[in-house]
Design an enzyme around this catalytic site. Sequence first.
Site, PDB file in Angstrom:
ATOM      1  N   ASP A 157      40.464  46.858  39.189  1.00  0.00           N
ATOM      2  CA  ASP A 157      40.459  45.412  39.422  1.00  0.00           C
ATOM      3  C   ASP A 157      41.443  45.116  40.548  1.00  0.00           C
ATOM      4  O   ASP A 157      42.629  45.458  40.457  1.00  0.00           O
ATOM      5  CB  ASP A 157      40.849  44.662  38.150  1.00  0.00           C
ATOM      6  CG  ASP A 157      40.465  43.191  38.211  1.00  0.00           C
ATOM      7  OD1 ASP A 157      40.336  42.660  39.337  1.00  0.00           O
ATOM      8  OD2 ASP A 157      40.295  42.567  37.146  1.00  0.00           O
ATOM      9  N   ASP A 197      42.939  42.549  41.534  1.00  0.00           N
ATOM     10  CA  ASP A 197      44.095  41.707  41.204  1.00  0.00           C
ATOM     11  C   ASP A 197      45.243  42.520  40.628  1.00  0.00           C
ATOM     12  O   ASP A 197      46.397  42.064  40.636  1.00  0.00           O
ATOM     13  CB  ASP A 197      43.688  40.625  40.203  1.00  0.00           C
ATOM     14  CG  ASP A 197      42.698  39.635  40.803  1.00  0.00           C
ATOM     15  OD1 ASP A 197      42.664  39.536  42.046  1.00  0.00           O
ATOM     16  OD2 ASP A 197      41.960  38.975  40.038  1.00  0.00           O
TER      17      ASP A 197
END
EC number: 3.1.3.48
Length: 503
Positions: free
Chosen positions: A237, A239
């Site tokens: 991911d 983020d």
Amino acid sequence: MLPDSEGQKLKTFLLGTGTTLDPSLDPTGNSNFSMATTSDSSTIWTALPASQPGDKDIPTVDLAAISEAYGSTSSTTSLTSSVTSQYQYNSYPQYAMYTSANPANYYQQVTANLRAGTTAFPYSLTTPSYYGSYPVDYTSAAAAYQNPYYTNLRGGTAAPYYNPLNATTAAAYASVASSVLGTDAVNLGTSSDGSTGVPSTVTSFSLKEKKPKVSKKKKTGSCSPGDETYARVFIWDIDDIAVISRNYLASVTHTNEFYARAANSVSHLMERIALNNFADVNEFLEGDITNIEDAVVDETTMDSGPIDNLRGLDVMRRVAPKYSAFRQFYTENSTKNDVAGFKQEQNGFNFELLERVGFGAREATELYQSAIQLQTLPNFGQRWPCAQRCMDLVVEKSKLSAEKYANVVLSNDGLVLGAAQLMISGLNSSVPVENIYSISKQGKESVFEKIQSRFGKKCSFICITSGDTANSAKRLNIPVWPLNSNTDLDKLYSALDNFLLGG
């Protein structure tokens, strides 16, 4: 019943002076009698049958007198013959019968028919006439006689549906049908059954549906796995590894004004990288795709409808060349990072990248200072190098081992901005642009399924995330490596080196 005197008066009034009474008349009305006129000695009837009952509505004497007065052979017409003849040609009897000069003839005829012992039914039931004769009883022989063929209007003979052809004509038709329809053999039959006239040899041929030819243009620039078999794929991911997403920088700007200027500088850099190949931000946001492979449009010779997804065909034709240029830009920048002297320093930006997007020395210096300032944020200063160690190890093991491994990144900000974040953080050398997937317009589970379909069912997947992406992965039975701090990345590096990458 009228008295005898009244009956005599009525008879005298009706007959006048030209009528004489038969001496055999019995005034009582119980015996046989006969009446005659001076014009004709014959009568309608001479005697009543002996079995005829006498209890009628009108006395026998009076009825005989009326019949004698109005009945004459010269004006009598047979109802049976007239009606029957008229019914054979028209639907109703002639109108002249009802409008004759002597109306009593009609009533006389009806009375005669009613009084007769055996009266023939005037409307004869004749056999209906059709264009063909049909058997009375439906037997096998009769059914066999009735052939469902069309009638030959010229010759008057029954012709079958399929006319038998001679050998020469059949061969000619077969050759033409074979060349036009593309069939190997066409047999129209050359012999027929003598009883029915149906060809005994009728071979049906199947018509091959001619589909329009579609010539597809081969996709160029595709770097999909193809025939390569991957043993394990690691899904990251963005983020959790780059920590410079737009949502993260926006939250930093609103919560702490001290980092607002540095966060805005990084956001501006991402937009500059994206606009290096696109006209404006709305263009790549509107034409956002899940994967860079989806930007390749197949050129067909026939008209095709709009693409069955979130964008139209016109939008994809407009942005497809720009995605191709962005792919090349990303690949070139990733290659330079691997060359000695161009390797991005830890905790800093790639100055080569800044120069390519149009940043000058002053702007580059400001960005470098902003990066140093943002490193004081939790998980920002140490997240980049820790994630880069793990991802670089995956690439190195894949090159040395017979088994193949790959890194896949999920981006919430779209494909272009996600690739820009990887280039800013220096992780683009470990992640090919084909392995970046956008989840901004499609659900995470749909993207996971697309990744599984691309790399194959034999490949195992591991998702490294700290957010709700773990829930989507668990629903698809994908193992999850929880990532809550930099320590988890250190543990992951040890697991990759010793177990997950073939030892």
